[in-house]
Design a protein around this motif. Sequence first.
Motif, mmCIF file in Angstrom:
data_model
loop_
_atom_site.group_PDB
_atom_site.id
_atom_site.type_symbol
_atom_site.label_atom_id
_atom_site.label_comp_id
_atom_site.label_asym_id
_atom_site.label_seq_id
_atom_site.Cartn_x
_atom_site.Cartn_y
_atom_site.Cartn_z
ATOM 1 N N PRO A 73 0.814 -1.221 0.000
ATOM 2 C CA PRO A 73 0.000 0.000 0.000
ATOM 3 C C PRO A 73 0.845 1.268 0.000
ATOM 4 C CG PRO A 73 -0.018 -1.028 2.162
ATOM 5 C CD PRO A 73 0.792 -1.922 1.275
ATOM 6 N N ILE A 76 0.138 3.364 5.214
ATOM 7 C CA ILE A 76 -0.661 2.445 5.976
ATOM 8 C C ILE A 76 -1.099 3.152 7.247
ATOM 9 C CG2 ILE A 76 1.200 1.300 7.247
ATOM 10 C CD1 ILE A 76 -0.144 -1.303 6.286
ATOM 11 N N ALA A 78 -1.494 2.087 9.874
ATOM 12 C CA ALA A 78 -1.203 1.141 10.963
ATOM 13 C C ALA A 78 -0.746 1.884 12.204
ATOM 14 C CB ALA A 78 -0.111 0.186 10.524
ATOM 15 N N ASP A 79 -1.093 1.335 13.335
ATOM 16 C CA ASP A 79 -0.622 1.865 14.604
ATOM 17 C C ASP A 79 0.803 1.371 14.790
ATOM 18 O OD1 ASP A 79 -0.104 2.596 17.133
ATOM 19 O OD2 ASP A 79 -1.875 1.658 18.039
ATOM 20 N N GLN A 81 2.679 1.885 17.113
ATOM 21 C CA GLN A 81 2.989 1.633 18.524
ATOM 22 C C GLN A 81 2.577 0.218 18.959
ATOM 23 O OE1 GLN A 81 4.851 3.821 20.094
ATOM 24 N NE2 GLN A 81 4.722 4.918 18.155
ATOM 25 N N LEU A 82 2.080 -0.563 18.017
ATOM 26 C CA LEU A 82 1.648 -1.917 18.380
ATOM 27 C C LEU A 82 2.831 -2.732 18.916
ATOM 28 C CD1 LEU A 82 -0.565 -2.918 15.325
ATOM 29 C CD2 LEU A 82 -1.327 -2.364 17.616
ATOM 30 N N PRO A 83 2.591 -3.586 19.904
ATOM 31 C CA PRO A 83 3.687 -4.428 20.398
ATOM 32 C C PRO A 83 3.956 -5.579 19.438
ATOM 33 C CG PRO A 83 1.690 -4.921 21.587
ATOM 34 C CD PRO A 83 1.352 -3.823 20.628
ATOM 35 N N LEU A 84 4.395 -5.232 18.256
ATOM 36 C CA LEU A 84 4.654 -6.245 17.225
ATOM 37 C C LEU A 84 6.057 -6.041 16.702
ATOM 38 C CD1 LEU A 84 1.586 -6.248 14.786
ATOM 39 C CD2 LEU A 84 2.281 -8.090 16.285
ATOM 40 N N LEU A 89 4.830 -9.883 12.679
ATOM 41 C CA LEU A 89 3.926 -9.513 11.590
ATOM 42 C C LEU A 89 4.025 -10.502 10.422
ATOM 43 C CD1 LEU A 89 2.043 -7.152 10.783
ATOM 44 C CD2 LEU A 89 3.984 -6.160 9.601
ATOM 45 N N SER A 121 10.923 -3.817 16.766
ATOM 46 C CA SER A 121 9.506 -3.459 16.861
ATOM 47 C C SER A 121 9.131 -2.610 15.647
ATOM 48 C CB SER A 121 9.306 -2.673 18.153
ATOM 49 O OG SER A 121 8.067 -2.038 18.136
ATOM 50 N N ILE A 122 7.950 -2.814 15.089
ATOM 51 C CA ILE A 122 7.594 -2.075 13.855
ATOM 52 C C ILE A 122 7.568 -0.569 14.102
ATOM 53 C CG2 ILE A 122 6.356 -3.875 12.592
ATOM 54 C CD1 ILE A 122 3.775 -2.622 13.692
ATOM 55 N N PHE A 130 10.486 0.264 6.930
ATOM 56 C CA PHE A 130 9.064 -0.092 7.006
ATOM 57 C C PHE A 130 8.540 -0.458 5.607
ATOM 58 C CE2 PHE A 130 4.475 0.951 7.591
ATOM 59 C CZ PHE A 130 4.222 0.074 8.633
ATOM 60 N N LEU A 134 6.926 -3.934 4.302
ATOM 61 C CA LEU A 134 5.652 -4.114 3.584
ATOM 62 C C LEU A 134 5.857 -4.919 2.303
ATOM 63 C CD1 LEU A 134 3.888 -0.635 3.968
ATOM 64 C CD2 LEU A 134 3.428 -2.745 5.216
ATOM 65 N N PHE B 150 -3.243 -4.426 12.864
ATOM 66 C CA PHE B 150 -2.147 -3.734 12.169
ATOM 67 C C PHE B 150 -2.683 -2.973 10.956
ATOM 68 C CE2 PHE B 150 1.107 -3.923 8.766
ATOM 69 C CZ PHE B 150 2.019 -3.044 9.336
ATOM 70 N N ARG B 201 1.532 -3.828 28.493
ATOM 71 C CA ARG B 201 1.923 -2.978 27.361
ATOM 72 C C ARG B 201 3.092 -2.054 27.722
ATOM 73 N NH1 ARG B 201 3.951 -1.842 23.963
ATOM 74 N NH2 ARG B 201 3.518 -0.628 22.106
ATOM 75 N N ASP B 205 7.460 -5.010 23.944
ATOM 76 C CA ASP B 205 7.109 -4.662 22.563
ATOM 77 C C ASP B 205 6.919 -5.918 21.731
ATOM 78 O OD1 ASP B 205 6.970 -1.913 22.531
ATOM 79 O OD2 ASP B 205 9.136 -1.685 22.378
ATOM 80 N N LYS B 206 6.868 -7.068 22.395
ATOM 81 C CA LYS B 206 6.801 -8.323 21.645
ATOM 82 C C LYS B 206 5.454 -8.983 21.925
ATOM 83 C CE LYS B 206 9.518 -12.535 21.332
ATOM 84 N NZ LYS B 206 10.644 -13.261 21.884
#
Lengths: 233, 259
Positions: A73, A76, A78-79, A81-84, A89, A121-122, A130, A134, B150, B201, B205-206
């Motif tokens: 895209p 995005i 996208a957040d 701040q997500l814990p990902l 992902l 972390s993303i 980033f 993607l 996401f 949280r 971060d995982k």
Amino acid sequence: MAHSILSVTKVKIAFGDRVVIQDLSFEAHAGDCLAVIGPNGSGKTVLLKALLNLIPYEGEIRWSPEARLGYVPQKIAADRQLPLRLRDLLEAKATVLKLSGTELDQVSSEVGLTRELLDTSIGHLSGGQFQKALIAFALLGQPNVLLFDEPTASLDELTEEHVYELLHSLQRDKGMTVILVSHDLSVVYRYANMVLCLSKGKPCMGPPKDILTPAMLEELYAAPARYYRHIED
Amino acid sequence: MNLPGGHGFLLLLALFFALAAGLVGCFALLKRMVLASDVISHLALPGLGIAFLLKINPLVGGGATLFLGTLLVWQLQKKTGLTTDATIGVVFAAALAIGAAVTPREDLIEALFGELQHISLLGFILGLAATLFVVLSVFLLKDRLALSVFSPELAATIGVNVARIDLYFLLVFSLTVLVGLRFMGTLLASALIILPAATARQLTDKLSHFLLVSSITALVSVLAGFLFNALVFRLSTVGPAIVIFSALLFGLSLVRRRT
């Protein structure tokens, strides 16, 4: 000649009373790099979303049975701040598509994602990283068609160059079909073998040398095309 | 038939509830439905009130309005395009008003805050089955949930039915709240879903660590809450002690993050 992988017939896309795309028909062939150009609001992104069946449309969009789509895209929502982590992902997609564990490693090395990046972390990835993430996400599942929407918007020139080189090598080495939305006409000239112009008038399609002419561009963007001219001291 | 052993079985069920709440809370937090979750727990109030009036099992009544209300929230958001906070405003007020009007005065405190009562064998088994179902659902759906949080658009491109996942998650959320009503009441049931996740949280971060830390925090909160209530508060409900302890852990997580 390569066989048709996408056939679009009399497609109309509207949001309420506002018609964005009307009576659009075109074909793309396997291995094509089809660039979609047009002024802001001409429906480039909307077209990609219709091709991905993300929004409703009238008319017919037919992909050949062997088409497997990957999508990068433009931006995005996208957040970040997500814990990902990036690995989380990519693994999530691999799990949903039931892919083998080795495919993730293979795609990561193709795109140049290091182990360190995968464990980042993303939210901590730079714009270029980033974007690579993607692209890797899109490449999981071995797509043979990639839809790129302004893949280098908001990237610096060097990173932009890297992303387009990657895109080009994917197309060259794997024979992928690429559908690319871009504002950058020099990129379109370099990489695309077909150009689709979307504008308020009738859409047009053809090879870059036929489409990217000053007269066509003036008509398309309703302003004379300007080129950078270097003047020596 | 009530199970013997004082509140032992109740504590065991509360621990399973904590595990489910800790996991569900992670995705509730990521989906930014913290306030929505408060509304969902209040949806049980009219049902609890009607059940008290009709002298049937309160959880049956609470569960019925909880699930109907959840479907209503989902439909309102989907069909009217109302924002989450607007939907919350409408449904929260209506559920609380109806609940307050129909619940007999003497049962209102129990409906709002829960009550420590002996648990029947059937109640224990159903509660256990519900929490295990929630835990299993979160594990099976975690990748789809993570992708739809996401980017719903990217998730849709790989065949994830985002609307269906949203509904399924809301129902799993409601089921967790339903199990928690017994211990926490409608006012506090969602607190154990949100607080441990908010704590976790701060610390990671995982995704896998997030789920793990949130579950452990919820378990510790329930254990400490039961103990604290038995030794200090001696209330007929354990909800306040659990929430106070959970909030304390959240406070500590803020200190930990600063250091």
